[in-house]
Each structure stands twice: as structure tokens, then as C-alpha cells.
Design a protein around this motif. Sequence first.
Motif, PDB file in Angstrom:
ATOM      1  N   ALA A  23     -47.768 -78.023 -34.757  1.00 35.87           N
ATOM      2  CA  ALA A  23     -47.204 -78.716 -33.593  1.00 35.87           C
ATOM      3  C   ALA A  23     -46.778 -80.134 -33.959  1.00 35.87           C
ATOM      4  O   ALA A  23     -45.736 -80.621 -33.508  1.00 35.87           O
ATOM      5  N   LEU A  24     -47.572 -80.790 -34.785  1.00 35.38           N
ATOM      6  CA  LEU A  24     -47.224 -82.152 -35.198  1.00 35.38           C
ATOM      7  C   LEU A  24     -46.047 -82.170 -36.168  1.00 35.38           C
ATOM      8  O   LEU A  24     -45.210 -83.063 -36.114  1.00 35.38           O
ATOM      9  N   ALA A  25     -45.954 -81.183 -37.046  1.00 35.71           N
ATOM     10  CA  ALA A  25     -44.850 -81.126 -38.008  1.00 35.71           C
ATOM     11  C   ALA A  25     -43.531 -80.788 -37.331  1.00 35.71           C
ATOM     12  O   ALA A  25     -42.460 -81.177 -37.821  1.00 35.71           O
ATOM     13  N   ALA A  26     -43.580 -80.090 -36.209  1.00 32.38           N
ATOM     14  CA  ALA A  26     -42.347 -79.703 -35.511  1.00 32.38           C
ATOM     15  C   ALA A  26     -41.644 -80.910 -34.895  1.00 32.38           C
ATOM     16  O   ALA A  26     -40.426 -80.871 -34.707  1.00 32.38           O
ATOM     17  N   ILE A  27     -42.367 -81.971 -34.601  1.00 31.96           N
ATOM     18  CA  ILE A  27     -41.756 -83.144 -33.965  1.00 31.96           C
ATOM     19  C   ILE A  27     -40.733 -83.806 -34.895  1.00 31.96           C
ATOM     20  O   ILE A  27     -39.575 -83.950 -34.517  1.00 31.96           O
ATOM     21  N   PRO A  28     -41.113 -84.204 -36.118  1.00 35.88           N
ATOM     22  CA  PRO A  28     -40.081 -84.789 -36.973  1.00 35.88           C
ATOM     23  C   PRO A  28     -39.002 -83.793 -37.394  1.00 35.88           C
ATOM     24  O   PRO A  28     -37.849 -84.169 -37.609  1.00 35.88           O
ATOM     25  N   GLY A  33     -32.944 -82.695 -36.966  1.00 32.43           N
ATOM     26  CA  GLY A  33     -31.953 -81.619 -36.972  1.00 32.43           C
ATOM     27  C   GLY A  33     -32.462 -80.287 -37.458  1.00 32.43           C
ATOM     28  O   GLY A  33     -31.667 -79.379 -37.724  1.00 32.43           O
ATOM     29  N   LEU A  34     -33.754 -80.117 -37.605  1.00 33.51           N
ATOM     30  CA  LEU A  34     -34.312 -78.849 -38.066  1.00 33.51           C
ATOM     31  C   LEU A  34     -35.057 -78.134 -36.941  1.00 33.51           C
ATOM     32  O   LEU A  34     -36.125 -77.564 -37.145  1.00 33.51           O
ATOM     33  N   GLY A  64     -33.064 -75.669 -29.097  1.00 38.06           N
ATOM     34  CA  GLY A  64     -32.598 -77.020 -29.364  1.00 38.06           C
ATOM     35  C   GLY A  64     -33.770 -77.940 -29.626  1.00 38.06           C
ATOM     36  O   GLY A  64     -34.924 -77.560 -29.455  1.00 38.06           O
ATOM     37  N   PRO A  65     -33.470 -79.163 -30.034  1.00 40.82           N
ATOM     38  CA  PRO A  65     -34.554 -80.095 -30.324  1.00 40.82           C
ATOM     39  C   PRO A  65     -35.403 -80.408 -29.098  1.00 40.82           C
ATOM     40  O   PRO A  65     -36.609 -80.586 -29.216  1.00 40.82           O
ATOM     41  N   SER A  72     -43.943 -78.626 -28.540  1.00 42.73           N
ATOM     42  CA  SER A  72     -44.972 -79.362 -29.279  1.00 42.73           C
ATOM     43  C   SER A  72     -45.844 -80.185 -28.346  1.00 42.73           C
ATOM     44  O   SER A  72     -47.050 -80.284 -28.545  1.00 42.73           O
ATOM     45  N   LEU A  73     -45.249 -80.757 -27.319  1.00 39.00           N
ATOM     46  CA  LEU A  73     -46.035 -81.533 -26.360  1.00 39.00           C
ATOM     47  C   LEU A  73     -46.898 -80.636 -25.482  1.00 39.00           C
ATOM     48  O   LEU A  73     -48.047 -80.969 -25.181  1.00 39.00           O
ATOM     49  N   LEU A  74     -46.353 -79.478 -25.060  1.00 41.18           N
ATOM     50  CA  LEU A  74     -47.131 -78.553 -24.234  1.00 41.18           C
ATOM     51  C   LEU A  74     -48.318 -77.961 -24.985  1.00 41.18           C
ATOM     52  O   LEU A  74     -49.383 -77.754 -24.419  1.00 41.18           O
TER      53      LEU A  74
END
Length: 173
Positions: A23-28, A33-34, A64-65, A72-74
Amino acid sequence: MRSRVRRWILEPLVRGLTGLPLALAAIPMALTGLAGPAARLQLRMAARFPVVGAGPAGHDVSPGPVRVLRHSLLVFVPALLAFAAAAMQLFVAYSGYLYPLRPDTIAAIGHPFTPDPQVLPGAWGGPTLVGAWAVHSAVALGVQVLCGVLLAGLCAAQNRLAPTGVSLAGERS
């Protein structure tokens, strides 16, 4: 029997330990753009460790982002609690089942049935190593059962919140 142990113990443990970093890695990843690969990772994790019920099915919508960030926040709070429950399970395995191998009790391993007032003066179930080990193992079992039930529920919640709209192969379905 092996599949039950894997399904109810090992898979939630792995999911609990990996859900928060994912979840933390998905934020950056989403911000750079990934978002597609991040959503595929999240969906693949939900499909790989389904715990209770299957993971979400892919739809014909491109992630989408904003969708990946929202996910990730949920999932942050359930993932954080699942990580804590999984870490607690590992800790009680060490402090309960492996009690005689701890540095503070290993001196009593040569005489497990005789009292040792120097090493085990205030141990639960002491003053013998076997008594202390039995009590620590019983407490560890109780804590692991509670954490396991909590972990299964939290992992199921994470799976239900997994992003829809992307196939596991990375192409639109």
C-alpha cells in the motif's frame, strides 16, 4: 490438512506482512505514472492470498492514479492492523514456543525439571523451565488464535478493497 494450514495460517501471515509495504509503495508509483503496474500488484496480491472469498474480478476500466491512491488510503488502516497482528504472531512464536532458546532462559536448558532460582525466579509457570515453557506456550497459542482470526478478517477486508478495473495480465479485459 496441509492446505488448511496454508490457507488459514500461512497465507494471512504473508498477506499481513506484505499488505502495508504494498500500500505504501503504490503511492509513489501512482504519482510517477505507474498507476497500472501498482494496481496490478495490488490485484495480484488479492488474488494470490484470497483468505476468505476470491479476489476482485477485472473490469473494462483502466485504473488511474486517483483510484490507486484512493485504494492505498482506504487499505492503509486494515493493512497497518494486519501488519501488527502478523508481527505479534511472529513475536509470540519466539517468546512462547521457543521460550527455552531465549537468551535469558537458555542457561536452564540443561536441567529443565529442576527449579532454577537464578534464571527463572519470576517466570510464569516457573521456577522450572518446563513449567515456564508450558505456560508461555499456552499464552502464545491463545494470542496466535486471536491474532489469526483478526488477521483473516483484516486480509479479507483488504481483498474486498482491492482495485477493480485491471486484469492480472496487465491488458484490458
